[in-house]
Design a protein around this motif. Structure first.
Motif, short mmCIF file in Angstrom:
data_model
loop_
_atom_site.label_atom_id
_atom_site.label_comp_id
_atom_site.label_asym_id
_atom_site.label_seq_id
_atom_site.Cartn_x
_atom_site.Cartn_y
_atom_site.Cartn_z
N LEU A 36 38.07 49.08 52.41
CA LEU A 36 38.60 48.63 53.69
C LEU A 36 37.75 47.50 54.26
O LEU A 36 38.28 46.54 54.84
CB LEU A 36 38.67 49.80 54.67
N LEU A 37 36.43 47.60 54.09
CA LEU A 37 35.55 46.54 54.58
C LEU A 37 35.83 45.23 53.85
O LEU A 37 35.84 44.15 54.46
CB LEU A 37 34.09 46.96 54.41
N LEU A 38 36.04 45.29 52.54
CA LEU A 38 36.38 44.08 51.80
C LEU A 38 37.72 43.51 52.23
O LEU A 38 37.90 42.29 52.31
CB LEU A 38 36.40 44.37 50.30
N LEU A 39 38.68 44.40 52.48
CA LEU A 39 40.01 43.94 52.89
C LEU A 39 40.00 43.32 54.28
O LEU A 39 40.93 42.56 54.63
CB LEU A 39 41.00 45.10 52.83
N PHE A 40 38.99 43.64 55.08
CA PHE A 40 38.85 42.98 56.38
C PHE A 40 38.52 41.51 56.15
O PHE A 40 37.56 41.18 55.46
CB PHE A 40 37.75 43.64 57.21
N GLY A 163 25.88 41.91 57.21
CA GLY A 163 25.81 41.40 55.84
C GLY A 163 26.33 42.33 54.76
O GLY A 163 26.36 41.94 53.58
N ARG A 164 26.78 43.54 55.12
CA ARG A 164 27.19 44.47 54.06
C ARG A 164 28.46 44.00 53.36
O ARG A 164 28.58 44.14 52.13
CB ARG A 164 27.37 45.88 54.61
N ARG A 165 29.41 43.44 54.09
CA ARG A 165 30.62 42.95 53.46
C ARG A 165 30.29 41.84 52.46
O ARG A 165 30.83 41.78 51.35
CB ARG A 165 31.62 42.44 54.50
N SER A 166 29.39 40.94 52.84
CA SER A 166 29.01 39.84 51.95
C SER A 166 28.37 40.35 50.67
O SER A 166 28.62 39.82 49.58
CB SER A 166 28.05 38.88 52.66
N ARG A 167 27.57 41.40 50.78
CA ARG A 167 26.92 41.96 49.60
C ARG A 167 27.94 42.62 48.67
O ARG A 167 27.86 42.47 47.44
CB ARG A 167 25.85 42.97 50.01
N LEU A 168 28.89 43.34 49.24
CA LEU A 168 29.95 43.95 48.43
C LEU A 168 30.77 42.88 47.72
O LEU A 168 31.08 43.01 46.52
CB LEU A 168 30.87 44.80 49.31
N LEU A 169 31.11 41.84 48.46
CA LEU A 169 31.92 40.77 47.88
C LEU A 169 31.16 40.05 46.77
O LEU A 169 31.75 39.69 45.73
CB LEU A 169 32.32 39.78 48.97
N ALA A 170 29.84 39.90 46.94
CA ALA A 170 29.03 39.26 45.89
C ALA A 170 29.02 40.11 44.63
O ALA A 170 29.08 39.58 43.51
CB ALA A 170 27.60 39.04 46.41
N ASP A 171 28.95 41.42 44.78
CA ASP A 171 28.97 42.31 43.61
C ASP A 171 30.28 42.18 42.84
O ASP A 171 30.30 42.11 41.61
CB ASP A 171 28.78 43.77 44.06
N VAL A 172 31.39 42.15 43.59
CA VAL A 172 32.70 42.03 42.96
C VAL A 172 32.85 40.65 42.31
O VAL A 172 33.38 40.53 41.20
CB VAL A 172 33.82 42.27 43.99
N ARG A 173 32.37 39.63 43.00
CA ARG A 173 32.46 38.28 42.44
C ARG A 173 31.67 38.16 41.15
O ARG A 173 32.13 37.52 40.19
CB ARG A 173 31.94 37.25 43.46
N ASP A 174 30.49 38.77 41.10
CA ASP A 174 29.68 38.71 39.89
C ASP A 174 30.44 39.28 38.69
O ASP A 174 30.33 38.77 37.57
CB ASP A 174 28.38 39.48 40.08
N VAL A 175 31.20 40.32 38.93
CA VAL A 175 31.95 40.97 37.86
C VAL A 175 33.16 40.14 37.46
O VAL A 175 33.42 39.91 36.28
CB VAL A 175 32.39 42.38 38.28
N LEU A 176 33.92 39.66 38.44
CA LEU A 176 35.17 38.97 38.16
C LEU A 176 34.99 37.52 37.75
O LEU A 176 35.74 37.00 36.92
CB LEU A 176 36.10 39.04 39.38
N VAL A 177 34.01 36.86 38.34
CA VAL A 177 33.83 35.42 38.10
C VAL A 177 32.72 35.15 37.09
O VAL A 177 32.89 34.35 36.16
CB VAL A 177 33.54 34.67 39.42
N GLU A 178 31.60 35.83 37.24
CA GLU A 178 30.45 35.57 36.39
C GLU A 178 30.45 36.42 35.12
O GLU A 178 29.64 36.19 34.22
CB GLU A 178 29.15 35.81 37.17
N GLY A 179 31.33 37.42 35.05
CA GLY A 179 31.41 38.25 33.86
C GLY A 179 30.32 39.29 33.73
O GLY A 179 30.07 39.81 32.63
N ALA A 180 29.66 39.63 34.84
CA ALA A 180 28.61 40.64 34.80
C ALA A 180 29.21 42.01 34.45
O ALA A 180 30.34 42.31 34.84
CB ALA A 180 27.90 40.72 36.15
#
Length: 254
Positions: A36-40, A163-180
Motif C-alpha cells: 500500500l505504501l508503494l501504491l501511494f 524515506g521508507r517508501r523510497s527505500r522500498l521502491l529502490a529494492d524493487v527497482r534493483d530487482v526489476l531494472v538492475e537484475g539483482a
C-alpha cells in the motif's frame, strides 16, 4: 455471494499521526502495508504535495493477495487443488501469525480451505482502512486538511518524509531494472506490484521497458533466482496467490 469473515481487527486502533513506540507496538510492517505504501503516489493529487493511491478500483484484491502472500512467506498457509482445477488455500494448523491483520485472514482460513478467489473477495474489502491507519501511525504517510477554492477543507494524504517508501521502491527497482537477485519478501512485493497492473505508473523510477516487463512476469510465476531454491514451497504458494490476484484484477474490467 461471498461470505465475509466476521472477525474484527480487534487490538488495532490505528492513529492520526506517528506516536512514540509505534513501530514496537505494531511490530514489523506487513507485506500488505509495504504494498500500500508503494501504491501511494506522492505528488499525484490535485493539490501540490498531496498524493493518491494507484489501482484503487481493484485495490482490495491486491491487498488481500499481499496478506495471503505474507502468510505464505511465514509458512502459515498452504495451497492444494480443488474441484475443476481450482486452487484452495488453507491454514497450517497450530501455526497462527502474531500480527492481528494476518491473524484475521488465518482465522478465516482455519475454518476450512477455501478457493483463493473466494478468500480475496472475503477479506479484501476490510483491509484498506486499517492498513492505511498503520502507515499513518508509523509516519510513512500523513493525513492533512487542505483548503480548496478558498472555501472547503478537504482531507488529503501526504508523504510522511521518513524515506521508507523510497527505500522500498529502490529494492524493487534493483530487482526489476538492475537484475539483482531478490530476497523472498522483495520478490513477492515486486510480483504483487506487477499483478496489480500499476507498474506503468512507476515509469519515472522503474522504466516500463521490455526487460522490466519480462522480469516482472518471471517473479509473478515464482522464478526468483537460484538463491531462492530453499524457498520452493513459499514461491509456489506466492505464485499461485499472485496469479489469482491477476485474474481478480483483470476480470472485473472486462
Amino acid at each position: 455471494m461471498t461470505q465475509q469473515p466476521e472477525h474484527p481487527f480487534t487490538g488495532f486502533t490505528g492513529g492520526e499521526a506517528e506516536t512514540p513506540g509505534a513501530a514496537k507496538r505494531l511490530g514489523a510492517p506487513t507485506l500488505a502495508e509495504d504494498l500500500l505504501l508503494l501504491l501511494f503516489q506522492p505528488n499525484s493529487g490535485l493539490q501540490a504535495g498531496t498524493g493518491t493511491i494507484a489501482g484503487e478500483n481493484t485495490l482490495f484484491y491486491t491487498l488481500a493477495g499481499a496478506v495471503l502472500a505474507d502468510l505464505g512467506l511465514g509458512g502459515h498457509v498452504r495451497t492444494d487443488s480443488g474441484r475443476v482445477g481450482t486452487t484452495r488455500v488453507g491454514a497450517v494448523e497450530d501455526h497462527p501469525p502474531s500480527d492481528v491483520i494476518l491473524r484475521f485472514a488465518w482465522d478465516y482460513l482455519s475454518e476450512k480451505p477455501r478457493g483463493v478467489q473466494t478468500v480475496l473477495a472475503a477479506i479484501g474489502p476490510r483491509l484498506r482502512g486499517p492498513l492505511l491507519d498503520r502507515l499513518v501511525e508509523r509516519g510513512d504517510i500523513r493525513r492533512a486538511s487542505r483548503r480548496t477554492l478558498g472555501l472547503f477543507d478537504v482531507k488529503v494524504l501526504e508523504d510522511g518524509g521518513n524515506g521508507r517508501r523510497s527505500r522500498l521502491l529502490a529494492d524493487v527497482r534493483d530487482v526489476l531494472v538492475e537484475g539483482a537477485e531478490p530476497r523472498p519478501r522483495v520478490a513477492a512485493l515486486a510480483a504483487l506490484l506487477s499483478a496489480s497492473g500499476t507498474l506503468p505508473q512507476f515509469h519515472r523510477e522503474i522504466p516500463w521497458t521490455s526487460p522490466v516487463i519480462t522480469r516482472a512476469k518471471e517473479l509473478e510465476q515464482g522464478n526468483w533466482g537460484a538463491g531462492a531454491a530453499a524457498e520452493a514451497v513459499t514461491r509456489t504458494v506466492t505464485a499461485t496467490i499472485v496469479n489469482s490476484v491477476i485474474t481478480a484484477t483483470v476480470l472485473p474490467q472486462n
